[in-house]
Design an enzyme around this catalytic site. Structure first.
Site: not given
Ligand SMILES: Cc1cc2nc3c(=O)[nH]c(=O)nc-3n(C[C@H](O)[C@H](O)[C@H](O)COP(=O)(O)O)c2cc1C
Length: 381
Positions: A30, A32, A106, A186, A188, A236
């Site tokens: 997920p 944002t 999500q 995270h 929230y 999550r």
């Molecule tokens: C731009 C961006 C937006 C994110 N938004 C969310 C979100 O809305 N909900 C969430 O649970 N995690 C969010 N995350 C965290 C990601 O889901 C993920 O856990 C995190 O980027 C680690 O994975 P990666 O190392 O593959 O990027 C976001 C990450 C990024 C980079």
């Protein structure tokens, strides 16, 4: 390191999540994006998600979607309520399904981490278990400049919030989504209840771990009552919290993890998503098992691992808009699957940056992958 298709075979084994036939183990994490207007998903959202589905990602978890107005951090975040937003989501679901993909929204309530000035109604205070969330790592409790402030929820607020989650999940089900994930990570809304640091309640939603997880448990139960048992509901969770609390150990060891997770299992949760910044790191001293690994071992539920798949640097809020160099660590990730530490693997920034990441990995075309950079975030494509 072998970078050919054979090295990543384990990622491309099919998997059954309830009645859902997933073609492989890859999940779009997920993320944002902030392209909605007044809570209505952008017209580009359908093609954005459909491109990832067309590349073959097994399951898409959408960006965080607000279940109700006070849970929305700002108006650029899409809603799972209101006719216009729901109509736009219907187009997203249709486009993803047309490409053979699966998609779950999500549901994301930001609690005290709401951006009040940019929200739907800046005259309303944010809500949470108690009135404050620490905004800086070196915070000093009681210093208003270092806290995000709102108001402590009443029992009535809690009951309304639970009802709005059930309504949002029912909306998602009606639109054809394949399930829902609850964002309880995270720092929230749900995580604010879980984390003692910002839950000072003395009623049945504060105190011991049973009480602190109760609101999420009641939301799962309410969704299940509303949508029936066949509609998958995931949760999550994470140790780390925003903005930069990367060393928090809200759960100190495996027995505390069991105490934390078992109520969700009893409530009927279908999958658990253990959010870490590097998915292969051991969760607790004395064992090499990861957070996903312990989650799977304790609950036996479908478990998603996440964190730095295909990348060399872990997610950091302060660097979200900067580059993340590619790294072929997929064999290491496959080992987690082989050892049964997880069933599915979520990929965040790598899939955001390159819509065709899945097909390139499957084809062993690692050198053609487009790396994550500041530009990746500028458009929804
Ligand atoms: C731009 C961006 C937006 C994110 N938004 C969310 C979100 O809305 N909900 C969430 O649970 N995690 C969010 N995350 C965290 C990601 O889901 C993920 O856990 C995190 O980027 C680690 O994975 P990666 O190392 O593959 O990027 C976001 C990450 C990024 C980079």
């Amino acid at each position: 390191m072998n970078t050919g298709p054979a090295a990543v075979e384990a990622l491309f084994e099919p998997y059954e999540l309830q009645h859902l036939q997933l073609p492989n183990r890859l999940v779009m994490a997920p993320m944002t994006r902030g392209f909605a207007k007044q809570g209505v998903p952008s017209a580009q959202a359908a093609s954005y998600y459909a491109r990832r589905a067309a590349s073959g990602v097994g399951l898409i978890l959408t960006e965080g979607v607000a279940p109700n107005p006070i849970g929305s951090p700002e108006t650029t975040i899409p809603n799972m309520f209101g006719a216009e937003a729901l109509e736009s989501w219907a187009g997203v679901v249709e486009a993803v399904h047309a490409g053979g993909g699966k998609i779950m929204p999500q549901l994301w309530h930001t609690g005290l981490r709401r951006k009040v000035a940019k929200s739907f109604d800046p005259t309303q205070l944010s809500v949470g278990p108690s009135a404050e969330y620490p905004e800086l790592h070196d915070h000093r409790r009681g210093d208003p400049a270092r806290m995000m402030r709102g108001r402590e929820m009443t029992q009535e607020d809690i009951a309304d919030t639970i009802a709005s989650y059930a309504e949002a999940a029912a909306n998602a089900q009606r639109l054809g989504f394949d399930g829902v994930e609850l964002h309880a990570a995270h720092g929230y809304f749900f995580d604010q209840f879980f984390w003692r640091e910002c839950n000072q309640r003395t009623d049945r939603y504060g105190g011991d771990v049973r009480n602190r997880v109760r609101i999420a448990v009641e939301v799962i139960e309410a969704i299940k009552r509303r949508t029936g048992s066949d509609f998958p509901v995931g949760l999550r969770f994470s140790q780390w919290k925003l903005p930069d609390f990367y060393d928090v150990t809200m759960i100190a060891n495996e027995s505390e993890l069991a105490e934390f997770l078992e109520p969700f299992v009893t409530a009927g949760v279908d999958f658990l998503h253990a959010s870490t910044r590097r998915c292969w790191e051991p969760a607790f001293a004395g064992s090499s098992l990861t957070l996903a690994g312990w989650t799977k071992k304790i609950t036996g539920k479908t478990t998603i691992a996440v964190g730095s798949v295909g990348l060399s640097s872990p997610i950091a809020a302060s660097e979200i808009g900067t580059r993340a160099p590619l790294e072929n660590n997929l064999e290491q990730v496959c080992n987690l699957l082989a050892r049964g530490e997880c069933d599915l693997v979520a990929v965040g920034r790598a899939v955001l940056a390159d819509p065709d990441w899945t097909a390139k990995v499957r084809g062993g075309r690692f050198s053609q992958i487009i790396p994550y950079s500041a530009e990746s975030l500028q458009q929804l494509q």
